[in-house]
Design an enzyme around this catalytic site. Structure first.
Site, PDB file in Angstrom:
ATOM      1  CB  CYS A  35      33.488  37.184  34.786  1.00 46.32           C
ATOM      2  SG  CYS A  35      33.996  37.135  36.521  1.00 46.32           S
TER       3      CYS A  35
ATOM      4  CB  CYS B 103      38.411  35.892  41.881  1.00 52.14           C
ATOM      5  SG  CYS B 103      38.572  35.587  39.744  1.00 52.14           S
TER       6      CYS B 103
HETATM    7  S1  FES Z   1      36.854  34.872  36.884  1.00 53.36           S
HETATM    8 FE1  FES Z   1      34.956  34.834  37.253  1.00 53.36          FE
HETATM    9  S2  FES Z   1      34.602  34.918  39.192  1.00 53.36           S
HETATM   10 FE2  FES Z   1      36.443  34.304  38.839  1.00 53.36          FE
END
Ligand code: FES
Ligand code: PLP
Lengths: 404, 138
Positions: free
Chosen positions: B38, B117
């Site tokens: 992401c 993350c």
């Molecule tokens: S989902 Fe993108 S930084 Fe956590």
């Protein structure tokens, strides 16, 4: 400090208003009959549905027989696309061709992909410019003899851009005139007005559409009710089989109270349109002006061709979900199209289609306004916005220009 | 009741008041890691010092100070904040044992699609330690 909660996510959904709830109430435990039954109970319910259908037909400039109640826009969209293609695919020479845009709601995009997978249709996805607008020229070029359906949303839910629906309608009308003289089947035109209904002209003849879908919960109706308008003679095969409800186009006992609520809400939209456009436009202008005072913030969409209730920004150096959480912590509801916010961890397909790279849509933030918002609330949002983004920017690596 | 939120109370607390944010000038170890899923970025700084172990009276390296910088979602901020509080004062052996699961657990759990993350936070720590060890060899 303001203790009240501030809801700025009306494009996602809205609360049910008193008037709508009051109109619905009667049909839960009092006039609860099944509209298919000839007895008094049933006929009271039938009458209520008919009345609601008539109100909505009047609002859209349609006939009551052209309105099918559904569980929402998603179902209406599925029915419109799948139902039309199923109805005409045997009468067509060659594979039916659909033209839609890259910024449609997932309900349209996934339905089109489904039809492609079934090999029932070929689909062209029109690109958009940096504001999110499709170009009529691109659309013209995409049309071919096999084209049977054009589907473009009226107002995009993520940035609020208004697509040129009337212009497309006029273009299709012209093409269809020559098609009919040549004994070819016409092109049908679908638009999703879910985000437009409260603020723009949704008369079906003004727009020149054959199919139109919407969901009630964006304008103060409970979630789970919507409708499909289909112009008389538009071929349609029902996608939910069973009883003979909704002109045999959508089986299942009608959701009487919700249908009544939908009719009431549309009546209220009609009554309050001028006023609410003015109010919300003013609030949006104020919000945009205030937010753009901050450095490294960009407004998406277009300044002239945007719906009054949506303002989406790209914020540099702050991630959308993190902003959303900090806003929420302050009692403010907003939304974001960042990959981190989406369950699938993909950036918004709308922002991507507008040419926004993932690292930029990472910082997207959408405010969407509704009738309960006040000028004071906007003041407060403008006041705390710098606090929130500075906090996140200070946390972020390598963005020295923002670490003031 | 009250457990309706996507994130635990602890996660939200760390998002609101993250610990050990910032930069260490002339760090002994530093690592920047990015998340291809992401697009977030995390940087971890370590200040290392030596101390006597209690039993054998030997010298050992330990993490005297740690700071982080993160551009990412709530889970990314909370996991980086949490991991800094977990490693501060630990020697490498103990710090090396901190897994992403341990960080997630310390936060009262993370949603499944946010576990990556926490992987990032653990990776940043490992890489920053390695960065220090490589510098020592030279
Ligand atoms: S989902 Fe993108 S930084 Fe956590
Ligand atoms: C433009 C648009 N179309 C369709 C939908 C789908 O509505 P529903 O989920 O009620 O079917 C929404 C709302 O999410 C929308 O904003």
């Amino acid at each position: 400090m303001l203790k009240k909660k501030i809801y700025l996510d009306y494009a996602a959904t809205s609360p049910v208003t008193k008037e709508v709830l009051a109109a619905m109430k009667h049909y839960f435990s009092q006039d609860y009959g099944n509209p298919s039954e000839p007895h008094l109970w049933g006929q009271k319910a039938r009458f209520a549905i008919d009345k609601s259908r008539q109100k909505i037909a009047d609002f859209l400039g349609a006939k009551p027989q052209e309105i099918i109640f559904t569980s929402g826009a998603t179902e209406a969209i599925n029915l419109a696309h799948k139902g039309l293609i199923e109805a005409i695919r045997d009468t067509q020479n060659g594979k039916p061709h659909i033209i839609t845009s890259l910024i449609e709601h997932k309900a349209v995009l996934e339905t089109c992909q489904h039809l492609e997978k079934l090999n029932w249709a070929e689909v062209t996805y029109l690109p958009v410019d940096k504001d999110g607008l499709i170009k009529i020229e691109d659309l013209k070029k995409a049309i071919k003899p096999e084209t049977v359906l054009i589907s473009v949303m009226y107002v995009n839910n993520e940035v609020g851009i208004i697509e040129p629906i009337r212009e497309i309608g006029q273009l299709i009308k012209k093409i269809n005139q020559s098609r009919i003289t040549n004994h070819q089947s016409p092109i049908y035109f679908h638009t999703d007005v879910t985000q437009a209904l409260q603020y723009l002209n949704c008369n079906v003849d003004y727009l020149g559409v054959d199919l139109l879908s919407l969901s009630g919960h964006k304008f103060y109706v409970p979630k789970g009710v919507g409708l499909l308008y289909f112009r008389k003679k538009t071929p349609l095969v029902r996608q939910q089989d069973g009883g003979g409800q909704e002109y045999r186009l959508r089986a299942g006992t009608e959701n009487v109270p919700y249908i009544v609520g939908l009719g009431k809400a549309i009546e209220l939209v009609q009554q309050n349109k001028v006023q609410s456009v003015k109010l919300i436009k003013g609030l949006r202008e104020k919000l945009v002006k205030g937010i753009l005072k901050n450095q490294g913030v960009r407004l998406m969409g277009s300044s002239e061709k945007n719906a009054p209730h949506i303002a989406t920004f790209l914020v540099e150096g702050a991630e959308g979900e993190a902003m959303l959480l900090l806003f929420s912590e302050k009692g403010i509801a907003v939304s974001s199209g960042s990959a981190c916010t989406s369950g699938l961890l993909q950036p918004s397909h709308v922002l991507t289609a507008m040419g926004v790279p993932p690292e930029k849509s990472h910082g997207s933030l959408r405010f969407s306004l509704g009738k309960e918002n006040t000028s004071k609330e906007i003041d407060y949002v403008i006041e705390i916005f710098p606090e929130i983004i500075n906090k996140l920017r200070k946390m972020a690596p390598n963005l020295d220009i923002f670490n003031r | 009741m009250d457990n309706f939120q996507l994130y635990s109370k602890k996660v939200l607390k760390h998002v609101k008041d993250p610990q050990n944010i910032g930069e260490i000038k002339n760090p002994d170890g530093v690592a920047t890691v990015g998340n291809p899923v992401c697009g977030d970025i995390m940087r971890l700084y370590l200040k290392i010092a030596k101390r006597k172990t209690q039993k054998e009276k030997q010298e050992e390296d330990y993490i005297k100070d740690v700071k982080f910088q993160t551009l990412g979602c709530g889970a990314a901020i909370a996991t980086s904040s949490m991991i800094t509080t977990m490693v501060k004062g630990k020697n490498f052996k103990d710090a090396g044992k901190i897994t992403n699961q341990a960080v997630a657990e310390a936060l009262g759990g993370l949603p499944l699609n946010k576990m990556h993350c926490s992987v990032l936070a653990a990776e940043a720590l490992q890489k920053a330690i390695k960065n220090y060890q490589q510098k020592q060899k030279k």
